[in-house]
Design an enzyme around this catalytic site. Structure first.
Site, PDB file in Angstrom:
ATOM      1  N   ASP A 165       0.820  -1.225   0.000  1.00  0.00           N
ATOM      2  CA  ASP A 165       0.000   0.000   0.000  1.00  0.00           C
ATOM      3  C   ASP A 165       0.848   1.267   0.000  1.00  0.00           C
ATOM      4  O   ASP A 165       0.434   2.302   0.536  1.00  0.00           O
ATOM      5  CB  ASP A 165      -0.963   0.037   1.205  1.00  0.00           C
ATOM      6  CG  ASP A 165      -1.754  -1.244   1.331  1.00  0.00           C
ATOM      7  OD1 ASP A 165      -2.273  -1.693   0.304  1.00  0.00           O
ATOM      8  OD2 ASP A 165      -1.830  -1.794   2.446  1.00  0.00           O
ATOM      9  N   GLN A 197       2.331  -5.800  -3.041  1.00  0.00           N
ATOM     10  CA  GLN A 197       2.694  -5.897  -1.617  1.00  0.00           C
ATOM     11  C   GLN A 197       4.048  -5.197  -1.378  1.00  0.00           C
ATOM     12  O   GLN A 197       4.416  -4.342  -2.166  1.00  0.00           O
ATOM     13  CB  GLN A 197       2.718  -7.358  -1.132  1.00  0.00           C
ATOM     14  CG  GLN A 197       1.347  -8.019  -1.086  1.00  0.00           C
ATOM     15  CD  GLN A 197       0.924  -8.672  -2.387  1.00  0.00           C
ATOM     16  OE1 GLN A 197       1.710  -9.316  -3.042  1.00  0.00           O
ATOM     17  NE2 GLN A 197      -0.316  -8.509  -2.770  1.00  0.00           N
ATOM     18  N   GLY A 229      -3.889  -4.288  -4.145  1.00  0.00           N
ATOM     19  CA  GLY A 229      -4.880  -3.238  -4.351  1.00  0.00           C
ATOM     20  C   GLY A 229      -4.171  -2.004  -4.874  1.00  0.00           C
ATOM     21  O   GLY A 229      -3.329  -1.445  -4.191  1.00  0.00           O
ATOM     22  N   HIS A 230      -4.444  -1.641  -6.104  1.00  0.00           N
ATOM     23  CA  HIS A 230      -3.781  -0.481  -6.695  1.00  0.00           C
ATOM     24  C   HIS A 230      -4.835   0.541  -7.060  1.00  0.00           C
ATOM     25  O   HIS A 230      -5.780   0.219  -7.759  1.00  0.00           O
ATOM     26  CB  HIS A 230      -3.027  -0.848  -7.972  1.00  0.00           C
ATOM     27  CG  HIS A 230      -1.993  -1.897  -7.770  1.00  0.00           C
ATOM     28  ND1 HIS A 230      -0.661  -1.620  -7.674  1.00  0.00           N
ATOM     29  CD2 HIS A 230      -2.096  -3.227  -7.640  1.00  0.00           C
ATOM     30  CE1 HIS A 230       0.011  -2.741  -7.489  1.00  0.00           C
ATOM     31  NE2 HIS A 230      -0.846  -3.727  -7.473  1.00  0.00           N
ATOM     32  N   LYS A 290       2.311   2.271  -5.047  1.00  0.00           N
ATOM     33  CA  LYS A 290       3.008   1.809  -6.260  1.00  0.00           C
ATOM     34  C   LYS A 290       2.160   2.039  -7.504  1.00  0.00           C
ATOM     35  O   LYS A 290       2.683   2.326  -8.570  1.00  0.00           O
ATOM     36  CB  LYS A 290       3.343   0.314  -6.144  1.00  0.00           C
ATOM     37  CG  LYS A 290       4.350   0.010  -5.043  1.00  0.00           C
ATOM     38  CD  LYS A 290       4.644  -1.473  -4.941  1.00  0.00           C
ATOM     39  CE  LYS A 290       3.490  -2.294  -4.448  1.00  0.00           C
ATOM     40  NZ  LYS A 290       3.060  -2.047  -3.074  1.00  0.00           N
TER      41      LYS A 290
END
Ligand code: IMP
Length: 415
Positions: A13, A219, A40-41, A16
């Site tokens: 988180d 990650q 999660g992006h 990125k």
């Protein structure tokens, strides 16, 4: 020739997705190399906010290829949802390529993730996306790869089912039948068919033809299976070494490793976190930073920046540069603390220990600031950045001070 690996320096988180999106213009291919739909992006593109779990952040750049490498575990159901969502927004994903060697997350992996987590006395806090159980099947050599969907004769279905049913039986779960397994594979094949190819070959050919490749990590370093805060980690190698293996390129093809770090620290799930704070500052970081998980919606645990972790990330990944994100979240704090070492039983250490439990942070106080950006990054913000550079001995090349793409300052050229 430029191939860059973008790595999370903390517990994921770090932002990125935004950095990938910002850099995407300079690259021809954006490739993921590990993890799966646990990621999660968030990407803000063309005035719209996109949340991806599975697709590489580069997917919205239709003139670039977005590659899911062999090291990723593919969940066709979630992938299909994301593709369908994008189609509704006018993006057709014709630029998506999926490795024929990538393993598939099957429904029984998600079931096992639930059952295993429930049975653990000391929870890991997994995302329940079946990631750990899928990588277990891969290591146990009873996984299903994308290429297997197209060559059922080569697949030992009985062996796969025997293995998975042994695992399910230990939790008194319902046996997986051959018919349901084959039907699932059949649907997965239809969905994945347009995208599956030998992505290692594609990437190597591209690099040989002087195309630029961005390897997008998911990650972060402390969730790495070997180097993270084990057992509170994910089940893949998130660090730079695996960028080569998970994409199917030689390590010597990677020109630079860029670490992404928040200007403070967050963590989702269980496990130790030395700089975690639960006071007013903790609340400030949670609310101003909107620190709620993209995948699970869980509030993230928040704390000050931990330089013991950043120095470790430098060592494990061989960072050439750091992209520092969310510096604006610190605005309004009178003092900003930075953790420079850990202390236990009167003894101070500067290197990350294999067990973080019981350590307390050793802080240095820096002056806070009201506005991060006014005709540039100056004053206390710049002092903060300089302090991190000095401590980590890694140049901070990019600083992000807001969600949108424009709120990014390039301090040193990367590409
Ligand atoms: P898993 O990857 O679902 O097995 O979860 C293992 C650990 O990694 C848990 O603590 C999760 O919260 C954490 N984790 C997995 N993916 C992410 C991510 O993208 N960001 C932050 N934490 C993650």
């Amino acid at each position: 020739m430029t191939t860059i690996a973008l790595i999370g320096c903390q517990w994921g988180d770090e932002g990125k997705g935004k950095i990938t999106d910002y850099l995407a213009d300079k690259f021809d291919i954006i490739a993921r190399y590990q993890g799966g739909s646990n990621a999660g992006h968030t990407v803000i593109f063309g005035g719209k906010k996109f949340k991806f779990h599975h697709l590489p952040s580069g997917i919205v750049h239709e003139d670039k290829l977005a590659v899911i490498g062999n090291g990723v575990v593919v969940d066709y159901e979630i992938l299909k949802e994301e593709i369908d969502d994008l189609k509704r927004s006018g993006y057709f994903c014709n630029n998506l390529r999926i490795s024929d060697r990538a393993h598939l997350v099957m429904p029984y992996h998600k079931l096992l993730d639930e059952l295993e987590e429930k049975s653990r006395k000391r929870k890991i806090g997994t995302t329940k996306r079946g990631i750990g159980p899928c990588y277990t099947s891969k290591v146990e050599r009873s996984g299903v790869r994308a290429c297997d969907l197209f060559n059922c004769f080569a697949v030992n279905v009985d062996g796969i089912l025997a293995s998975i049913n042994r695992r399910i039986k230990s939790f008194d779960g319902t046996k997986i039948e051959r018919k349901e397994f084959l039907e699932y594979c059949d649907t997965a094949r239809k969905i994945l068919e347009p995208y599956v190819c030998d992505t290692s070959r594609l990437l190597n050919d591209a690099i040989d033809n002087e195309k630029k490749v961005l390897l997008e990590g998911a990650q972060g370093t402390l969730l790495d299976l070997d180097h993270g805060t084990y057992p509170f980690v994910t089940s893949s190698n998130t660090t730079a070494g695996n960028a080569a293996t998970g994409a199917g390129i030689g390590p010597n093809k990677i020109d630079k490793v860029v670490g992404v770090s928040k200007a403070y620290t967050t963590r989702v799930g269980e496990g130790p976190m030395v700089t975690e704070i639960k006071d007013e500052v903790g609340k400030h970081l949670l609310e101003k930073g909107m620190e709620y998980g993209t995948t699970t919606g869980r509030p993230r645990r928040c704390g000050y920046l931990d330089l013991v972790i950043l120095r470790y990330a430098q060592r494990i990944n061989g960072l050439n540069a750091i992209a520092l994100t969310k510096i604006d979240v610190l605005e309004g704090l009178r003092k900003v603390k930075v953790c420079v070492a850990y202390e236990k039983d009167g003894k101070e250490i500067r290197e990350l220990p294999p067990h973080m439990e019981g350590y307390k942070p050793v802080y240095e106080d820096l002056e806070g600031w009201e506005r991060s950006y006014e005709d540039g990054l100056t004053g206390e913000v710049m002092e903060y950045i300089d302090f991190i550079e000095k401590e980590t001995k890694v140049p901070i090349s990019m600083v992000s001070y807001g969600g949108s793409r424009e709120k990014t300052e390039m301090l040193k050229e990367l590409v």
